[in-house]
Structures are given as C-alpha cells and as structure tokens.
Design an enzyme around this catalytic site. Structure first.
Site, PDB file in Angstrom:
ATOM      1  N   ALA A   1      12.531  35.512  56.979  1.00 38.57           N
ATOM      2  CA  ALA A   1      12.686  36.718  56.160  1.00 38.57           C
ATOM      3  C   ALA A   1      13.816  37.578  56.706  1.00 38.57           C
ATOM      4  O   ALA A   1      14.177  37.492  57.884  1.00 38.57           O
ATOM      5  CB  ALA A   1      11.382  37.516  56.133  1.00 38.57           C
ATOM      6  N   ASP A   2      14.362  38.405  55.835  1.00 37.25           N
ATOM      7  CA  ASP A   2      15.376  39.374  56.238  1.00 37.25           C
ATOM      8  C   ASP A   2      15.241  40.609  55.355  1.00 37.25           C
ATOM      9  O   ASP A   2      15.047  40.492  54.143  1.00 37.25           O
ATOM     10  CB  ASP A   2      16.780  38.789  56.104  1.00 37.25           C
ATOM     11  CG  ASP A   2      17.816  39.646  56.816  1.00 37.25           C
ATOM     12  OD1 ASP A   2      18.023  39.425  58.022  1.00 37.25           O
ATOM     13  OD2 ASP A   2      18.391  40.544  56.175  1.00 37.25           O
TER      14      ASP A   2
END
Length: 208
Positions: A83-84
């Site tokens: 994730a970012d």
C-alpha cells in the site's frame, strides 16, 4: 558486504504465507485486525516522483511497484499486500516536510479546508496482480499558528494528534489511517482469501 537473507515466512497448513510489504505500524495493526497472520517484509525500492500521474494513479503505481518487488522473493502461492498513501490539495500531492518551516506551509495549506487522502493497494498472488485505490475527503478545522503540531503536516496521523485537527471526513476512515480494509478484503477474496471468515474465526478464538 552481502546483505542478510530475508526472514523465512511462516506458512499456513495449506502452504501459503501472507507478506505485508510495509513497515507501517498502522498497516500492521489493521491487517492483524482482519484476522490474518503475516510476515512484514518492507519494500526497499526508492519511491521516485511521477509528476505526470494524478494522486490516484500515483498511489496505485507505487503500491504496484512495492508488491512486485517483494513478491519476487516470495513463493508462488504466497499473498503479498502492499500500500501507499498520499495527501493531496487541489490535485497536488503534499510530500513529507523538509523542515519546520516547510511543515508550517503544509499545515497552512490544510487549515480550514478540505483535502483528499489517497491509498493505493496492491495484492499479488502467483501470476495475479490486483491494484486499486481508495479516496477519502478530509476537512480540517481552522488552525492557529501557535501550539499546533507541525512535524508531519501532510503526513499527519488521524489516529493520533490528527484527530484534534479533523472536523469531518467523507469516505473510508481506515483509508486515512493507511489501509482501506474494506477494499483490501474484496481484493483478498479475489485471490482466494476470505477476510470475513478469517476475522470471524479470530473473534471466536479470542472469546474462548
């Protein structure tokens, strides 16, 4: 000097290991709340700027890169979650502040107005790679110039002191924390991992 080999993942009875490609304590906590056992193996690649991408495209691309990097060292049946998250005002991404003066500028840009928080999520298992993003609108109260925390600014934590700054949100709260678990649950189901069943089983075990 050669780097140390990565830690061996803990396999389930069916031979699958789940790997979280992030060292974020918030993401570790949220994935654990979903009932999954997992190993943390952060991606090490440099996050290069992509000015040609929208914030939504950017977080998807960065999550994709992290998942591909970490999955290269995983077994074929392992599930990699990456994730970012970014904060954007008027379509412009706010990075981490360089210093206190820069942090003050960022905080002023968020004061008394709405901004967007985007999180890209990638799930990789075997040849299957899923990439999605979640977007949440956040409204800050007007802030004074004294006594306000400025060390994170655009990267504030809503689960911490950021809760004192947020008047309201529209969308997924967990997305602002850093991992939209409803979105992730749907994605995991597409690679054969039932998050709802896993969470229910974990809750039953805790109540025993």
């Amino acid at each position: 000097e050669a780097s140390a080999p990565p830690a061996r993942e803990t396999k389930r009875g069916d031979g699958m290991a789940m790997i979280l490609a992030s060292q974020s304590p918030r993401r570790r906590e949220l994935l654990g709340q979903m009932g999954f056992s997992f190993t943390v193996r952060p991606a090490r690649g440099e996050e290069l700027p992509h000015p040609e991408l929208t914030p939504a495209q950017l977080v998807e691309e960065l999550a994709r890169q992290k998942a591909l990097e970490v999955s290269a060292g995983a077994d074929a049946d392992d599930v990699v979650v990456a994730a970012d998250t970014v904060v954007a005002v008027d379509g412009t991404v706010l990075g981490k502040p360089r210093d206190r003066a820069h942090a003050a500028e960022m905080l002023a840009a968020l004061s008394g107005r709405e901004h967007m928080v985007y999180t890209g999520v990638a799930v990789k298992r075997g040849e299957k790679l899923l990439v999605e993003h979640e977007a949440t609108l956040v409204r800050f109260r007007p802030l004074t110039q004294t006594g306000e925390p400025m060390d994170k600014a655009g990267g504030y934590g809503i689960q911490g002191y950021g809760a004192l700054l947020v008047e309201g949100i529209r969308g997924d709260y967990f997305n602002v924390v850093g991992l939209p678990i409803c979105c992730l649950g749907r994605m995991l189901a597409q690679v054969g991992e039932d998050a709802l069943t896993r969470c229910a089983e974990t809750c039953v075990e805790k109540e025993r």
